[in-house]
Design a protein around this motif. Sequence first.
Motif: not given
Length: 245
Positions: A122-128
Amino acid sequence: MIRVLGFCASPRVGNSLFLLNQALESVKARAAELGEEVEIDTCTIRAKKLAGCVMCQGCMQDGICRIKDDFGELQEKWLKADVIIYSVPVYHMGVPAQLKAFLDRLGNSSFGRYKKIFGEDMVTTPRPMKVIGCISQGIHSNSGQENTILQIINSALISGCVPVVGDMWESYVGAGGWTLNDESRNALEKQFAAGEESARVAVVSSRSLAVRAMDLAVLLRNGAKNSPAVMKDPKYIAFKETIKD
Ligand SMILES: Cc1cc2nc3c(=O)[nH]c(=O)nc-3n(C[C@H](O)[C@H](O)[C@H](O)COP(=O)(O)O)c2cc1C
């Protein structure tokens, strides 16, 4: 409690810092109006060593950048904040190289830090979900301010953060100004004190950006119904109308 980081992206004590301080004063005032506790921290690229990313991919293991310089100190402050207000001088119609180096390394190391929890496939960005606003000024008019602000907005989006909403008429995408071709460090401060109109607009828009940043941070933290700005400030009427029980 909302933690605000004022991020000065100028290598000198100058116009960027002047506008940032205007915004941070406005943060305090808005926090008081909203009955919200606020903690303000600041950082600067001035006198910092910030090398460019070399794609060694070390941070993909654990989120820690392998280059030994001042990046980690700025990253720590950035990670702690709920709101980041950047104040950026235009360089070559965009952000200064030191800031670009910081953002490149921040982006990749944040990705690496959380990579394992998403799994290899899973290539995804964290959502701070940090609230991000940008002030930008340059020596000339129409000379890269909007592009600089959009670079920061793009960085916010790709970092899983939330850009501050725009406003008319002073602050379409962020806050901005120009120094009327004056290269001195205190050009905007002098012009503002003298009542010059474009310096006034730069100050007003920097202050209003900070208000919107605080409103958004409280909204994200507490939800719309517990956000005094959304419930009381007529600027949010169209949003309030859509909130059903
Ligand atoms: C390398 C470099 C490139 C610059 N490029 C631009 C530019 O493209 N557009 C502009 O309006 N000003 C440009 N400037 C001028 C600065 O943005 C301007 O003097 C600004 O007020 C400096 O902010 P500070 O006082 O916070 O350092 C440049 C300055 C430097 C040193």
